[in-house]
Motif scaffolding. Structure first.
Motif, PDB file in Angstrom:
ATOM      1  N   ASP A   1     -42.370  94.614 -11.161  1.00  0.00           N
ATOM      2  CA  ASP A   1     -41.570  95.386 -12.900  1.00  0.00           C
ATOM      3  C   ASP A   1     -42.940  95.211 -13.864  1.00  0.00           C
ATOM      4  OD1 ASP A   1     -41.793  93.026 -14.527  1.00  0.00           O
ATOM      5  OD2 ASP A   1     -40.209  92.430 -13.463  1.00  0.00           O
ATOM      6  N   ASP A   2     -43.005  96.659 -15.013  1.00  0.00           N
ATOM      7  CA  ASP A   2     -43.813  95.971 -16.030  1.00  0.00           C
ATOM      8  C   ASP A   2     -44.465  95.173 -16.283  1.00  0.00           C
ATOM      9  OD1 ASP A   2     -44.721  98.892 -15.280  1.00  0.00           O
ATOM     10  OD2 ASP A   2     -43.215  99.710 -16.888  1.00  0.00           O
ATOM     11  N   ILE A   3     -43.216  93.849 -16.945  1.00  0.00           N
ATOM     12  CA  ILE A   3     -43.451  92.592 -17.327  1.00  0.00           C
ATOM     13  C   ILE A   3     -44.778  92.057 -16.980  1.00  0.00           C
ATOM     14  CG2 ILE A   3     -42.851  90.537 -18.342  1.00  0.00           C
ATOM     15  CD1 ILE A   3     -40.114  92.479 -19.106  1.00  0.00           C
ATOM     16  N   GLU A   4     -44.324  92.026 -15.152  1.00  0.00           N
ATOM     17  CA  GLU A   4     -44.840  90.918 -14.386  1.00  0.00           C
ATOM     18  C   GLU A   4     -46.637  91.320 -14.556  1.00  0.00           C
ATOM     19  OE1 GLU A   4     -44.413  88.740 -10.619  1.00  0.00           O
ATOM     20  OE2 GLU A   4     -42.770  89.518 -11.202  1.00  0.00           O
ATOM     21  N   ALA A   5     -46.612  92.715 -14.344  1.00  0.00           N
ATOM     22  CA  ALA A   5     -47.627  93.222 -14.033  1.00  0.00           C
ATOM     23  C   ALA A   5     -48.873  93.547 -15.314  1.00  0.00           C
ATOM     24  CB  ALA A   5     -47.551  94.871 -13.558  1.00  0.00           C
ATOM     25  N   GLU A   6     -47.945  93.054 -16.324  1.00  0.00           N
ATOM     26  CA  GLU A   6     -49.176  92.964 -17.177  1.00  0.00           C
ATOM     27  C   GLU A   6     -49.338  91.462 -17.318  1.00  0.00           C
ATOM     28  OE1 GLU A   6     -48.992  94.003 -21.653  1.00  0.00           O
ATOM     29  OE2 GLU A   6     -46.999  94.414 -21.268  1.00  0.00           O
ATOM     30  N   GLU A   7     -48.797  90.830 -16.882  1.00  0.00           N
ATOM     31  CA  GLU A   7     -48.351  89.254 -17.296  1.00  0.00           C
ATOM     32  C   GLU A   7     -49.938  88.705 -16.147  1.00  0.00           C
ATOM     33  OE1 GLU A   7     -46.178  85.025 -16.819  1.00  0.00           O
ATOM     34  OE2 GLU A   7     -44.980  87.083 -15.078  1.00  0.00           O
ATOM     35  N   HIS A   8     -49.898  89.145 -14.950  1.00  0.00           N
ATOM     36  CA  HIS A   8     -51.276  89.256 -13.813  1.00  0.00           C
ATOM     37  C   HIS A   8     -52.426  89.430 -14.993  1.00  0.00           C
ATOM     38  CE1 HIS A   8     -48.483  87.277 -10.925  1.00  0.00           C
ATOM     39  NE2 HIS A   8     -47.883  88.509 -10.910  1.00  0.00           N
ATOM     40  N   ALA A   9     -51.986  90.851 -15.086  1.00  0.00           N
ATOM     41  CA  ALA A   9     -53.384  91.832 -15.773  1.00  0.00           C
ATOM     42  C   ALA A   9     -54.323  90.726 -17.041  1.00  0.00           C
ATOM     43  CB  ALA A   9     -53.006  93.153 -16.111  1.00  0.00           C
ATOM     44  N   LYS A  10     -53.174  90.382 -17.560  1.00  0.00           N
ATOM     45  CA  LYS A  10     -53.869  89.494 -18.948  1.00  0.00           C
ATOM     46  C   LYS A  10     -54.057  88.021 -18.406  1.00  0.00           C
ATOM     47  CE  LYS A  10     -50.977  91.399 -22.926  1.00  0.00           C
ATOM     48  NZ  LYS A  10     -49.855  91.020 -23.729  1.00  0.00           N
ATOM     49  N   LEU A  11     -53.406  87.267 -17.279  1.00  0.00           N
ATOM     50  CA  LEU A  11     -54.105  86.112 -16.856  1.00  0.00           C
ATOM     51  C   LEU A  11     -55.277  86.191 -15.833  1.00  0.00           C
ATOM     52  CD1 LEU A  11     -50.699  84.534 -15.401  1.00  0.00           C
ATOM     53  CD2 LEU A  11     -51.835  83.599 -16.898  1.00  0.00           C
ATOM     54  N   LEU A  12     -55.414  87.384 -15.050  1.00  0.00           N
ATOM     55  CA  LEU A  12     -56.855  87.948 -14.535  1.00  0.00           C
ATOM     56  C   LEU A  12     -58.277  88.261 -15.939  1.00  0.00           C
ATOM     57  CD1 LEU A  12     -56.000  89.607 -11.620  1.00  0.00           C
ATOM     58  CD2 LEU A  12     -57.422  87.080 -12.183  1.00  0.00           C
ATOM     59  N   TRP A  13     -57.421  89.400 -16.292  1.00  0.00           N
ATOM     60  CA  TRP A  13     -58.870  89.616 -17.263  1.00  0.00           C
ATOM     61  C   TRP A  13     -58.688  89.490 -18.794  1.00  0.00           C
ATOM     62  CZ3 TRP A  13     -61.621  91.536 -14.187  1.00  0.00           C
ATOM     63  CH2 TRP A  13     -60.814  92.058 -12.449  1.00  0.00           C
ATOM     64  N   ASP A  14     -58.612  89.766 -20.257  1.00  0.00           N
ATOM     65  CA  ASP A  14     -58.377  90.155 -20.659  1.00  0.00           C
ATOM     66  C   ASP A  14     -59.582  88.466 -21.047  1.00  0.00           C
ATOM     67  OD1 ASP A  14     -56.661  92.324 -21.506  1.00  0.00           O
ATOM     68  OD2 ASP A  14     -55.336  90.633 -21.801  1.00  0.00           O
ATOM     69  N   ASP A  15     -59.179  87.261 -21.604  1.00  0.00           N
ATOM     70  CA  ASP A  15     -59.764  86.241 -22.131  1.00  0.00           C
ATOM     71  C   ASP A  15     -59.342  85.115 -20.663  1.00  0.00           C
ATOM     72  OD1 ASP A  15     -61.890  84.377 -22.552  1.00  0.00           O
ATOM     73  OD2 ASP A  15     -59.830  83.693 -24.058  1.00  0.00           O
ATOM     74  N   GLY A  16     -58.756  85.789 -19.158  1.00  0.00           N
ATOM     75  CA  GLY A  16     -57.851  84.649 -18.456  1.00  0.00           C
ATOM     76  C   GLY A  16     -59.267  84.582 -17.490  1.00  0.00           C
ATOM     77  N   LEU A  17     -58.747  84.276 -16.040  1.00  0.00           N
ATOM     78  CA  LEU A  17     -59.770  83.217 -14.878  1.00  0.00           C
ATOM     79  C   LEU A  17     -60.465  84.065 -15.051  1.00  0.00           C
ATOM     80  CD1 LEU A  17     -56.284  83.227 -12.392  1.00  0.00           C
ATOM     81  CD2 LEU A  17     -57.929  81.793 -14.124  1.00  0.00           C
ATOM     82  N   ILE A  18     -61.007  84.775 -14.928  1.00  0.00           N
ATOM     83  CA  ILE A  18     -61.543  85.870 -14.734  1.00  0.00           C
ATOM     84  C   ILE A  18     -63.619  86.010 -16.086  1.00  0.00           C
ATOM     85  CG2 ILE A  18     -63.442  88.413 -14.323  1.00  0.00           C
ATOM     86  CD1 ILE A  18     -62.144  87.731 -11.953  1.00  0.00           C
ATOM     87  N   ALA A  19     -63.020  85.715 -16.976  1.00  0.00           N
ATOM     88  CA  ALA A  19     -63.285  85.148 -17.649  1.00  0.00           C
ATOM     89  C   ALA A  19     -64.040  83.661 -17.164  1.00  0.00           C
ATOM     90  CB  ALA A  19     -63.091  85.674 -19.418  1.00  0.00           C
ATOM     91  N   LYS A  20     -63.259  83.581 -17.607  1.00  0.00           N
ATOM     92  CA  LYS A  20     -63.933  81.883 -16.932  1.00  0.00           C
ATOM     93  C   LYS A  20     -64.469  80.993 -16.077  1.00  0.00           C
ATOM     94  CE  LYS A  20     -58.892  79.523 -19.064  1.00  0.00           C
ATOM     95  NZ  LYS A  20     -58.549  81.197 -19.536  1.00  0.00           N
ATOM     96  N   ALA A  21     -64.425  81.843 -14.937  1.00  0.00           N
ATOM     97  CA  ALA A  21     -64.919  82.034 -13.917  1.00  0.00           C
ATOM     98  C   ALA A  21     -66.498  81.543 -14.552  1.00  0.00           C
ATOM     99  CB  ALA A  21     -64.867  82.973 -12.770  1.00  0.00           C
ATOM    100  N   PHE A  22     -66.924  83.278 -15.299  1.00  0.00           N
ATOM    101  CA  PHE A  22     -67.463  83.744 -15.494  1.00  0.00           C
ATOM    102  C   PHE A  22     -68.820  82.518 -16.275  1.00  0.00           C
ATOM    103  CE2 PHE A  22     -66.936  88.357 -15.452  1.00  0.00           C
ATOM    104  CZ  PHE A  22     -67.467  88.380 -14.861  1.00  0.00           C
ATOM    105  N   LYS A  23     -68.359  81.974 -17.458  1.00  0.00           N
ATOM    106  CA  LYS A  23     -68.160  80.806 -18.117  1.00  0.00           C
ATOM    107  C   LYS A  23     -69.277  79.408 -17.075  1.00  0.00           C
ATOM    108  CE  LYS A  23     -67.063  78.333 -22.327  1.00  0.00           C
ATOM    109  NZ  LYS A  23     -66.038  77.405 -23.539  1.00  0.00           N
ATOM    110  N   TYR A  24     -68.109  79.634 -16.463  1.00  0.00           N
ATOM    111  CA  TYR A  24     -67.968  78.678 -15.846  1.00  0.00           C
ATOM    112  C   TYR A  24     -69.561  78.490 -14.606  1.00  0.00           C
ATOM    113  CZ  TYR A  24     -67.228  74.600 -12.136  1.00  0.00           C
ATOM    114  OH  TYR A  24     -67.453  73.577 -10.618  1.00  0.00           O
ATOM    115  N   SER A  25     -69.501  79.386 -14.527  1.00  0.00           N
ATOM    116  CA  SER A  25     -70.535  79.641 -13.174  1.00  0.00           C
ATOM    117  C   SER A  25     -71.823  79.678 -14.024  1.00  0.00           C
ATOM    118  CB  SER A  25     -70.091  81.338 -12.839  1.00  0.00           C
ATOM    119  OG  SER A  25     -71.486  81.176 -11.858  1.00  0.00           O
TER     120      SER A  25
END
Length: 295
Positions: free
Chosen positions: A3-27
């Motif tokens: 559903d739209d709510i969960e899809a948006e939740e996952h997108a924010k967790l990965l993108w925005d200031d999420g896990l991908i950004a954290k992985a960049f910083k950690y690396s």
């Protein structure tokens, strides 16, 4: 279907200031201490364990697994599965400079005026419903080119494939005995996905593809059998490797240009490819005792 709510939740967790950004910083900050064998997927799976902690155990587990499935879309950026993306050299993928991103941001609609899903993009997560054509459950990503601006929109579905899936598709293209056999096999492979799109009707001729086109770079010796520069697990000196490739072999009159010989801040981008071309042109002119003409 998420559903739209969960899809948006996952997108924010990965993108925005999420896990991908954290992985960049950690690396970027820990690159000298990261085991070369660690992948981006290892990092994401580890961090996912701390997410959805307030949810019931079964719900939390399902959401974590879904989040990691969504994360596999990173494979289409690098041309290789996310499990093969080096965490140690993930910082080299953080390549869009501020000027480029500022230009893009200026063309984005204000917050609240877009749906959670971009209307032209669909991501099929590890599909289990096509065991005959996709037993490995390769995820699929499709772009609907009807949603382009009216001046260039056209009724085409563009699928992004990579890694083992692209090798499989290239095999169909090159091994089929006729064009009709090739097209039939390609449509058999992709039909389980496009047939699930909204408003699809098997009996409506408007929903039947009129033509299919597939590249076979993975089997093309002149395209390096589908080779594409990326930073895989096990890589020891990724930044130095780029510098060596960027330098080329000028003593043999061999120079390299392209997105992965660009400055680190623009690796993997069209901007970087352009800059690298300019730099190589200047070096060639200098090698021949000529001056640049900037007119």
């Amino acid at each position: 279907m998420l559903d739209d709510i969960e899809a948006e939740e996952h997108a924010k967790l990965l993108w925005d200031d999420g896990l991908i950004a954290k992985a960049f910083k950690y690396s970027r900050c820990q690159r000298d201490f990261i085991n070369p064998g660690r992948s981006l997927f290892d990092f994401l799976a580890e961090k996912a364990e701390d997410i959805f902690a307030d949810e019931p155990a079964k719900v939390a587990y399902r959401k974590r697994q879904t989040l990691l499935l969504v994360a596999r879309m990173w494979g289409s950026y690098i041309g290789s599965p996310v499990e093969k993306q080096s965490l140690r050299y993930f910082w080299l993928e953080e390549c869009i400079d501020d000027a480029t991103t500022a230009n893009l941001a200026a063309h984005q609609p204000p917050p609240g005026e877009t749906d959670p899903h971009y209307p032209g993009f669909t991501h099929w997560l590890a599909p289990a419903y096509a065991p005959d054509t996709n037993p490995e459950r390769w995820n699929q990503e499709g772009m609907n080119l009807v949603t382009l601006p009216p001046s260039c929109a056209h009724p085409t579905l563009l699928f992004y494939i990579y890694g083992p899936c692209s090798k499989y598709i290239a095999g169909i293209v090159t091994e089929a005995e006729s064009e009709s056999e090739r097209d039939a096999q390609l449509l058999d492979f992709f039909r389980p996905y496009y047939s699930l799109l909204p408003n699809y009707d098997h009996d409506d001729p408007r929903c039947q593809p009129k033509a299919v086109l597939a590249t076979a770079w993975a089997n093309d010796e002149f395209a390096g059998y589908g080779s594409y520069c990326n930073f895989q697990v096990g890589l020891e000196n990724g930044d130095s490797d780029i510098e060596v490739m960027r330098h080329g072999m000028p003593e043999r009159h061999v120079w390299f240009a392209g997105e992965h010989t660009a400055p680190f801040a623009a690796l993997g981008t069209t901007t970087g490819a352009y800059i690298s071309g300019e730099r190589v042109a200047a070096r060639i002119l200098k090698a021949h005792g000529l001056k640049e003409d900037r007119r």
